[in-house]
Write a protein that holds these residues in place. Structure first.
Motif, PDB file in Angstrom:
ATOM      1  N   LEU A  44       4.970  62.696   9.320  1.00 44.88           N
ATOM      2  CA  LEU A  44       3.886  63.235  10.140  1.00 44.88           C
ATOM      3  C   LEU A  44       3.020  64.188   9.321  1.00 44.88           C
ATOM      4  O   LEU A  44       1.782  64.149   9.410  1.00 44.88           O
ATOM      5  N   MET A  45       3.639  65.013   8.502  1.00 43.71           N
ATOM      6  CA  MET A  45       2.880  65.940   7.641  1.00 43.71           C
ATOM      7  C   MET A  45       2.024  65.171   6.626  1.00 43.71           C
ATOM      8  O   MET A  45       0.896  65.568   6.337  1.00 43.71           O
ATOM      9  N   LEU A  46       2.552  64.070   6.108  1.00 46.14           N
ATOM     10  CA  LEU A  46       1.756  63.233   5.197  1.00 46.14           C
ATOM     11  C   LEU A  46       0.511  62.714   5.912  1.00 46.14           C
ATOM     12  O   LEU A  46      -0.600  62.771   5.371  1.00 46.14           O
ATOM     13  N   TYR A  47       0.701  62.220   7.121  1.00 44.51           N
ATOM     14  CA  TYR A  47      -0.419  61.678   7.892  1.00 44.51           C
ATOM     15  C   TYR A  47      -1.441  62.765   8.228  1.00 44.51           C
ATOM     16  O   TYR A  47      -2.656  62.574   8.045  1.00 44.51           O
ATOM     17  N   LEU A  48      -0.962  63.914   8.705  1.00 46.15           N
ATOM     18  CA  LEU A  48      -1.884  64.985   9.095  1.00 46.15           C
ATOM     19  C   LEU A  48      -2.628  65.555   7.888  1.00 46.15           C
ATOM     20  O   LEU A  48      -3.813  65.899   7.991  1.00 46.15           O
ATOM     21  N   THR A  49      -1.959  65.647   6.748  1.00 50.14           N
ATOM     22  CA  THR A  49      -2.639  66.129   5.545  1.00 50.14           C
ATOM     23  C   THR A  49      -3.742  65.160   5.139  1.00 50.14           C
ATOM     24  O   THR A  49      -4.844  65.579   4.784  1.00 50.14           O
ATOM     25  N   GLU A  50      -3.451  63.889   5.220  1.00 49.83           N
ATOM     26  CA  GLU A  50      -4.471  62.872   4.913  1.00 49.83           C
ATOM     27  C   GLU A  50      -5.629  62.972   5.908  1.00 49.83           C
ATOM     28  O   GLU A  50      -6.797  62.877   5.529  1.00 49.83           O
ATOM     29  N   LEU A  51      -5.305  63.196   7.159  1.00 57.37           N
ATOM     30  CA  LEU A  51      -6.324  63.283   8.204  1.00 57.37           C
ATOM     31  C   LEU A  51      -7.244  64.486   8.012  1.00 57.37           C
ATOM     32  O   LEU A  51      -8.459  64.397   8.233  1.00 57.37           O
TER      33      LEU A  51
END
Length: 182
Positions: A44-51
């Motif tokens: 989830l942190m990977l996704y949110l950082t990308e977002l």
């Protein structure tokens, strides 16, 4: 008395079997709820950082909304790493298994580090150069900015972190077992 004793012995055997014995002397309980949840939080942190990372072709003046996510990602990576280390220390792995673990984790670590370097160099190229370059989109910014959040938190860095833990653990156990046998 004999029935109670037999019941206790069966219960002890059942508890020993519930640890999932695998060929090669590996006894593990790999999929704990805590480890799975912390891994999902890392994803989830990977996704949110990308977002929350601004694309190089977009102009942004809103500061760095992903800075908090970088810190939360680091904390979630550490929790996951701690859980992975705990599970590894509860495992009984043969010397051969440790050797395979160290070779495999070294290969994954090398490949991930190589891909991370390529990713960073490509991003710097897309941004027009490093912060010291006057023509760069990140001129006069620090290296942690709204365009470079994904340099620090991405799938490659997560793989580097996990494979480093596995490599350190396996090498430590290999040398500990070797020294103890001598």
């Amino acid at each position: 008395y004999a029935i109670v004793k037999e019941h206790i012995e069966l219960e002890i055997r059942f508890k020993n079997l519930s640890k999932h014995t695998i060929r090669g002397g590996i006894i593990l309980k790999l999929f704990s709820k805590q480890l799975i949840i912390s891994f999902l939080v890392c994803l989830l942190m990977l996704y949110l950082t990308e977002l929350f990372t601004i694309e190089p072709h977009v102009t942004s003046g809103n500061g760095n909304p992903g800075l908090l996510l970088i810190m939360l990602a680091a904390i979630s990576f550490l929790f996951f790493g701690r859980g992975l280390w705990k599970i590894l220390t509860n495992m009984s792995i043969s010397k051969r298994g440790l050797l395979f673990m160290s070779i495999g984790s070294l290969c994954i670590l090398s490949m991930s580090a190589f891909l991370e370097i390529i990713y960073v160099l490509d991003l710097i190229k897309q941004l027009g150069g490093p912060p010291s370059n006057i023509n760069s989109r990140i001129y006069r910014f620090s290296w942690i900015n709204q365009y470079t959040n994904t340099v620090y938190v991405n799938a490659y860095t997560l793989l580097i972190f996990i494979s480093s833990i596995l490599l350190i653990y396996s090498i430590q156990k290999l040398f500990t077992k070797t020294r103890g046998a001598s």
